[in-house]
Design a protein around this motif. Structure first.
Motif, PDB file in Angstrom:
ATOM      1  N   ASP A  68       0.832  -1.200   0.000  1.00 16.42           N
ATOM      2  CA  ASP A  68       0.000   0.000   0.000  1.00 16.42           C
ATOM      3  C   ASP A  68       0.871   1.256   0.000  1.00 16.42           C
ATOM      4  OD1 ASP A  68      -2.376  -1.561   0.234  1.00 16.42           O
ATOM      5  OD2 ASP A  68      -1.939  -1.789   2.377  1.00 16.42           O
ATOM      6  N   THR A  69       1.970   1.197   0.749  1.00 19.10           N
ATOM      7  CA  THR A  69       2.909   2.321   0.823  1.00 19.10           C
ATOM      8  C   THR A  69       4.322   1.775   0.881  1.00 19.10           C
ATOM      9  OG1 THR A  69       1.333   3.735   2.014  1.00 19.10           O
ATOM     10  CG2 THR A  69       3.660   4.326   2.181  1.00 19.10           C
ATOM     11  N   ILE A  70       5.229   2.439   0.185  1.00 15.38           N
ATOM     12  CA  ILE A  70       6.660   2.144   0.293  1.00 15.38           C
ATOM     13  C   ILE A  70       7.368   3.429   0.691  1.00 15.38           C
ATOM     14  CG2 ILE A  70       8.761   1.535  -0.979  1.00 15.38           C
ATOM     15  CD1 ILE A  70       7.016  -0.264  -2.751  1.00 15.38           C
TER      16      ILE A  70
ATOM     17  N   ILE B  62      10.983   0.533   3.452  1.00 16.01           N
ATOM     18  CA  ILE B  62       9.938  -0.119   4.231  1.00 16.01           C
ATOM     19  C   ILE B  62       8.706  -0.299   3.356  1.00 16.01           C
ATOM     20  CG2 ILE B  62       8.398   0.128   6.223  1.00 16.01           C
ATOM     21  CD1 ILE B  62      10.596   1.785   7.557  1.00 16.01           C
ATOM     22  N   GLY B  63       8.172  -1.500   3.342  1.00 13.29           N
ATOM     23  CA  GLY B  63       6.929  -1.777   2.644  1.00 13.29           C
ATOM     24  C   GLY B  63       5.810  -2.016   3.633  1.00 13.29           C
ATOM     25  N   ILE B  64       4.703  -1.304   3.459  1.00  4.93           N
ATOM     26  CA  ILE B  64       3.550  -1.403   4.357  1.00  4.93           C
ATOM     27  C   ILE B  64       2.389  -2.021   3.595  1.00  4.93           C
ATOM     28  CG2 ILE B  64       1.897  -0.103   5.756  1.00  4.93           C
ATOM     29  CD1 ILE B  64       4.093   2.067   6.061  1.00  4.93           C
ATOM     30  N   ARG B  65       1.789  -3.030   4.208  1.00  9.16           N
ATOM     31  CA  ARG B  65       0.630  -3.680   3.602  1.00  9.16           C
ATOM     32  C   ARG B  65      -0.403  -3.955   4.682  1.00  9.16           C
ATOM     33  NH1 ARG B  65       2.624  -8.456   2.189  1.00  9.16           N
ATOM     34  NH2 ARG B  65       3.456  -7.752   0.180  1.00  9.16           N
ATOM     35  N   ASP B  66      -1.646  -3.561   4.431  1.00 12.59           N
ATOM     36  CA  ASP B  66      -2.755  -3.811   5.367  1.00 12.59           C
ATOM     37  C   ASP B  66      -2.444  -3.305   6.777  1.00 12.59           C
ATOM     38  OD1 ASP B  66      -4.212  -5.028   3.336  1.00 12.59           O
ATOM     39  OD2 ASP B  66      -3.354  -6.998   3.758  1.00 12.59           O
ATOM     40  N   GLY B  67      -1.778  -2.152   6.846  1.00 14.23           N
ATOM     41  CA  GLY B  67      -1.521  -1.515   8.128  1.00 14.23           C
ATOM     42  C   GLY B  67      -0.342  -2.046   8.902  1.00 14.23           C
ATOM     43  N   VAL B  68       0.392  -3.000   8.317  1.00 14.67           N
ATOM     44  CA  VAL B  68       1.509  -3.651   9.002  1.00 14.67           C
ATOM     45  C   VAL B  68       2.789  -3.409   8.218  1.00 14.67           C
ATOM     46  CG1 VAL B  68       2.455  -5.905   9.666  1.00 14.67           C
ATOM     47  CG2 VAL B  68       0.050  -5.408  10.044  1.00 14.67           C
ATOM     48  N   VAL B  69       3.918  -3.316   8.945  1.00 14.41           N
ATOM     49  CA  VAL B  69       5.221  -3.283   8.293  1.00 14.41           C
ATOM     50  C   VAL B  69       5.468  -4.685   7.726  1.00 14.41           C
ATOM     51  CG1 VAL B  69       7.698  -2.919   8.580  1.00 14.41           C
ATOM     52  CG2 VAL B  69       6.061  -1.510   9.880  1.00 14.41           C
TER      53      VAL B  69
ATOM     54  N   VAL C 192       7.792  -5.464   5.250  1.00 11.41           N
ATOM     55  CA  VAL C 192       9.195  -5.729   4.961  1.00 11.41           C
ATOM     56  C   VAL C 192      10.023  -4.500   5.277  1.00 11.41           C
ATOM     57  CG1 VAL C 192       9.028  -4.990   2.534  1.00 11.41           C
ATOM     58  CG2 VAL C 192      10.804  -6.618   3.200  1.00 11.41           C
ATOM     59  N   VAL C 193      11.228  -4.741   5.766  1.00 15.80           N
ATOM     60  CA  VAL C 193      12.255  -3.707   5.912  1.00 15.80           C
ATOM     61  C   VAL C 193      13.474  -4.230   5.180  1.00 15.80           C
ATOM     62  CG1 VAL C 193      13.707  -2.410   7.499  1.00 15.80           C
ATOM     63  CG2 VAL C 193      11.352  -2.962   8.153  1.00 15.80           C
ATOM     64  N   SER C 194      13.902  -3.531   4.153  1.00 19.76           N
ATOM     65  CA  SER C 194      14.898  -4.088   3.247  1.00 19.76           C
ATOM     66  C   SER C 194      16.030  -3.112   2.989  1.00 19.76           C
ATOM     67  CB  SER C 194      14.241  -4.469   1.922  1.00 19.76           C
ATOM     68  OG  SER C 194      15.207  -4.929   0.991  1.00 19.76           O
ATOM     69  N   ALA C 195      17.258  -3.676   2.929  1.00 21.70           N
ATOM     70  CA  ALA C 195      18.411  -2.873   2.526  1.00 21.70           C
ATOM     71  C   ALA C 195      18.435  -2.670   1.019  1.00 21.70           C
ATOM     72  CB  ALA C 195      19.693  -3.558   2.983  1.00 21.70           C
ATOM     73  N   ASP C 196      17.680  -3.481   0.313  1.00 16.58           N
ATOM     74  CA  ASP C 196      17.624  -3.391  -1.146  1.00 16.58           C
ATOM     75  C   ASP C 196      16.370  -2.642  -1.574  1.00 16.58           C
ATOM     76  OD1 ASP C 196      19.954  -4.980  -1.352  1.00 16.58           O
ATOM     77  OD2 ASP C 196      18.727  -6.792  -1.063  1.00 16.58           O
ATOM     78  N   ARG C 197      16.376  -2.208  -2.812  1.00 15.16           N
ATOM     79  CA  ARG C 197      15.208  -1.528  -3.355  1.00 15.16           C
ATOM     80  C   ARG C 197      14.035  -2.496  -3.405  1.00 15.16           C
ATOM     81  NH1 ARG C 197      14.762   3.000  -6.616  1.00 15.16           N
ATOM     82  NH2 ARG C 197      16.424   3.747  -5.258  1.00 15.16           N
ATOM     83  N   ILE C 198      12.881  -2.059  -2.913  1.00 10.31           N
ATOM     84  CA  ILE C 198      11.672  -2.873  -2.925  1.00 10.31           C
ATOM     85  C   ILE C 198      10.984  -2.722  -4.270  1.00 10.31           C
ATOM     86  CG2 ILE C 198       9.405  -3.181  -1.843  1.00 10.31           C
ATOM     87  CD1 ILE C 198      10.593  -2.174   0.756  1.00 10.31           C
ATOM     88  N   ASP C 199      10.439  -3.815  -4.770  1.00  9.14           N
ATOM     89  CA  ASP C 199       9.671  -3.777  -6.008  1.00  9.14           C
ATOM     90  C   ASP C 199       8.461  -2.865  -5.826  1.00  9.14           C
ATOM     91  OD1 ASP C 199       8.296  -4.196  -8.335  1.00  9.14           O
ATOM     92  OD2 ASP C 199       7.973  -6.346  -8.034  1.00  9.14           O
ATOM     93  N   GLU C 200       8.411  -1.793  -6.599  1.00  4.51           N
ATOM     94  CA  GLU C 200       7.361  -0.792  -6.455  1.00  4.51           C
ATOM     95  C   GLU C 200       6.182  -1.020  -7.396  1.00  4.51           C
ATOM     96  OE1 GLU C 200       9.482   2.851  -7.019  1.00  4.51           O
ATOM     97  OE2 GLU C 200      10.730   2.568  -5.226  1.00  4.51           O
TER      98      GLU C 200
ATOM     99  N   HIS D 240       7.373   0.317  18.285  1.00  2.00           N
ATOM    100  CA  HIS D 240       8.378  -0.373  17.478  1.00  2.00           C
ATOM    101  C   HIS D 240       8.015  -0.300  16.000  1.00  2.00           C
ATOM    102  CE1 HIS D 240       9.145  -2.320  21.449  1.00  2.00           C
ATOM    103  NE2 HIS D 240      10.406  -2.207  21.034  1.00  2.00           N
ATOM    104  N   LEU D 241       9.008  -0.451  15.168  1.00  2.61           N
ATOM    105  CA  LEU D 241       8.829  -0.377  13.716  1.00  2.61           C
ATOM    106  C   LEU D 241       9.665  -1.484  13.073  1.00  2.61           C
ATOM    107  CD1 LEU D 241       7.318   1.383  11.623  1.00  2.61           C
ATOM    108  CD2 LEU D 241       9.420   2.717  11.381  1.00  2.61           C
ATOM    109  N   ARG D 242       9.190  -2.719  13.241  1.00  3.81           N
ATOM    110  CA  ARG D 242       9.875  -3.897  12.729  1.00  3.81           C
ATOM    111  C   ARG D 242       8.901  -4.686  11.857  1.00  3.81           C
ATOM    112  NH1 ARG D 242      10.484  -5.525  18.889  1.00  3.81           N
ATOM    113  NH2 ARG D 242       8.252  -5.419  18.431  1.00  3.81           N
ATOM    114  N   PRO D 243       9.399  -5.582  11.041  1.00  2.00           N
ATOM    115  CA  PRO D 243       8.474  -6.415  10.273  1.00  2.00           C
ATOM    116  C   PRO D 243       7.463  -7.090  11.195  1.00  2.00           C
ATOM    117  CG  PRO D 243      10.701  -6.695   9.452  1.00  2.00           C
ATOM    118  CD  PRO D 243      10.812  -5.855  10.689  1.00  2.00           C
TER     119      PRO D 243
END
Length: 626
Positions: free
Chosen positions: A21-23, A42-49, A51-59, A518-521
């Motif tokens: 929903d949001t990156i 950080i990738g957010i889906r359905d109100g939850v973190v 994924v937290v990734s050192a790499d670029r997330i597929d947008e 907290h802000l973790r997966p």
């Protein structure tokens, strides 16, 4: 493309997949645990973190991609001491905290809550103690109250469009008033009957079962009631005898919940007793949060024992914390309307009188002035106000010749008047049209640094929602971050930023037993994006804004809109550079956080507005590039 602002990158939704929903791309990520930050997406889906990734997330398919390069991405902050109990009913978005990245607030502080009392009783309890106009308190409770027990109260809150999350204490004075009646609950000679005591205990159990974090009580003797029947008596909890308190505390011990308390500071033995009550010798320890650790101008030595006292109690097996506002405690006043005058007899006598003519007559009386001068000059006993009218600056007045001066200086200018007489004369001349300020405590930066590091001190105590004309500490967390960041850049660090973030997020959540901070997966996506380049002097600037729910009265607020770039609650964007999104005040993003239980994200209702970036002008208005 600018990297100095929050940049929404708009893409068409793919028909075959929507990944997030949001990156939030390439921000400096703090997880709230105190571990060093790292640049992450950080990738957010359905109100939850998700994924937290050192790499670029597929947008692919994500309609809300934020370039946070050069920004900090933090868990939403927790404000552990507010008096939003009234405002949350009428303006549940609580935007004045939300705009500064506070995504969780605790209500029910200082023995005051609205679970059991009626409107008039709430007006008497909150009006004068918390400087919220009594008639607004009564009107708000009478208009909105639909509950009669803690579970129904929780349901009532969650039926409103809450902005931040809310956790709560049940107030001892709330229960005592409802069980005994306000008059009987505020008489030294009256103790609760067995049935009244049992009723309070049942109510406390009900509140703990409903998920309240604990009970707040108060023994401070200059908190005075409003109204007519019991006017100027102290809060009901101050009349509780040891047996009553022991029985209520036993329930908190048994359940592992928290006592928030305010000691009688005029009695040092009471302070020590409150601290050592946390010990669990022969019984379970009592988690205790005490008001408050402050570097008081009137007593510069008291702060030296607060940290060591907490350390001693905790080493002996207690679980004790002081609450502390980590910024200078500056207050404003209109005339004589300020709670600090409640702490001595002549000041309380003036505040007791509601009618302006009666009060003016008192202020003219020479015998009264003699008593006021004696109280002012007395250096005996513990006090909060430094009682120095040379340390009180006039900031506005119909008589422009006194603006920028202290009352002491005005006295000198008027032929050597005593500072008290200069003050009272100006109040008689201009009433509440003379506005002045002073700093009561936390004025020494080096001591503030020391307190911020003390493990027995919790950072909070904003009093948000109270003292509306007297102070504004809604952005206290940002001001601490500024203090920490500035010291780091000077090469004189006293705390790293990750630790400061932890102290205002994860540390508090863990101690109070609530799902926040907290802000973790896998964590609920309550977060803020901060521009560290704008941790600047705007954080200390003065501002006012109207409170629609309270008849449009003007209150002190904080405005530093370039500092907090965006705020999310339950994965949905609620603030953009100080501007509420279309969700705020309309859709619920926050929830009642129940102690010891997980708080799943608040799902978006079908009726919620679509607030995709394409519908929000706020970023473009602040210069964001597309």
């Amino acid at each position: 493309m600018s990297t100095n602002s929050l940049t929404p990158i708009r893409r068409h939704v793919s028909n075959d997949r929507v990944t997030y929903d949001t990156i939030i791309r390439d921000g400096l990520w703090f997880d709230g645990s105190g571990t060093p930050p790292a640049v992450r997406s950080i990738g957010i889906r359905d109100g939850v973190v998700a994924v937290v990734s050192a790499d670029r997330i597929d947008e692919t398919g994500c309609t809300d991609v934020i370039d946070a390069t050069g920004k900090w991405v933090l868990p939403g902050m927790i404000d552990i001491h507010t008096h939003y109990d009234i405002e949350v009913l009428a303006q549940p978005e609580l935007a004045e905290s939300l705009r500064h990245g506070v995504t969780t607030v605790l209500v029910g502080s200082c023995s005051l809550s609205t679970v059991h009392v009626n409107g008039t009783e709430a007006g008497d309890l909150f009006g004068r103690v918390e400087a919220i106009p009594r008639h607004h308190v009564i009107d708000t409770i009478d208009t909105h109250k639909t509950w009669s027990n803690p579970s129904d109260y929780v349901e009532a809150l969650e039926s409103r469009p809450l902005g931040p999350n809310v956790a709560a204490f049940i107030g001892h004075s709330d229960m005592r008033t409802a069980a005994m009646g306000l008059d009987r609950a505020t008489r030294n000679t009256v103790r609760p009957t067995d049935s009244e005591q049992a009723q309070m205990e049942r109510w406390l159990i009900d509140a703990l079962d409903a998920g309240f974090v604990g009970m707040s009580s108060q023994q401070l003797l200059f908190d005075k009631l409003d109204g007519d029947t019991c006017r100027s008596r102290t809060l009901p909890s101050t009349y509780a005898k040891p047996r009553e308190l022991r029985r209520l505390k036993a329930l908190l011990r048994k359940t592992g919940r928290i006592l928030q308390a305010g000691p009688d500071i005029s009695n040092p033995a009471d302070v020590g007793s409150q601290a050592f009550t946390s010990l669990g010798i022969g019984r379970r320890k009592l988690k205790t949060s005490l008001l408050s650790a402050a570097d008081i101008k009137a007593n510069p030595y008291a702060i030296k024992i607060m940290g060591p006292l907490a350390g001693l109690v905790n080493r002996l097996g207690g679980d004790f914390r002081w609450q502390h506002l980590p910024v200078p405690f500056e207050v404003y006043a209109d005339g004589i309307d300020l709670v600090i005058f409640e702490e001595f007899g002549s000041g309380a006598a003036a505040l007791h009188l509601k009618a302006e003519l009666e009060r003016d007559e008192l202020l003219r009386d020479e015998d009264y002035r003699r008593r006021f001068r004696k109280d002012y000059e007395s250096r005996f006993g513990t006090r909060v106000w430094h009682r120095d009218f040379f340390d009180a600056e006039i900031v506005s007045c119909p008589d422009e010749s006194v603006i920028g001066k202290s009352f002491g200086q005005v006295g000198l200018d008027r032929g050597g008047l005593h500072p008290v007489d200069a003050f009272l004369d100006l109040v008689l001349e201009h009433g509440t049209d003379i506005r002045w300020r002073t700093t009561i405590s936390n004025h020494r930066p080096d001591v503030l640094q020391q307190m911020a590091r003390e493990p027995g001190i919790q950072l909070g105590f904003s009093d948000a929602g109270a003292h509306l004309r007297n102070m504004a500490f809604y952005n206290f967390g940002l001001r601490l971050l500024k203090h920490v960041h500035t010291a780091e850049r000077r090469g004189e660090p006293f705390m790293d930023v990750a630790t400061a973030v932890h102290r205002m997020t994860g540390e508090l959540a863990e101690w109070y037993g609530i799902d926040a901070g907290h802000l973790r997966p896998g964590d609920r996506a309550d977060l803020m994006i901060v521009d560290p380049d704008h941790l600047d002097d705007s954080l200390e600037s003065y501002a006012e804004a109207a409170v629609p729910a309270f008849g449009g009265m003007s209150r002190m607020v904080n405005r530093n809109d370039d500092t907090v770039v965006a705020v999310f609650v339950s994965g949905r964007r609620v603030m953009e550079r100080g501007t509420p999104t279309e969700l705020v005040g309309r859709a619920r993003t926050g929830q009642f956080l129940r102690a010891g239980r997980r708080g799943d994200p608040v799902p978006a209702a079908p009726s919620d507005l679509d607030v995709r970036p394409s519908r929000r002008p706020a970023l473009a208005e602040t210069g964001a590039a597309e």
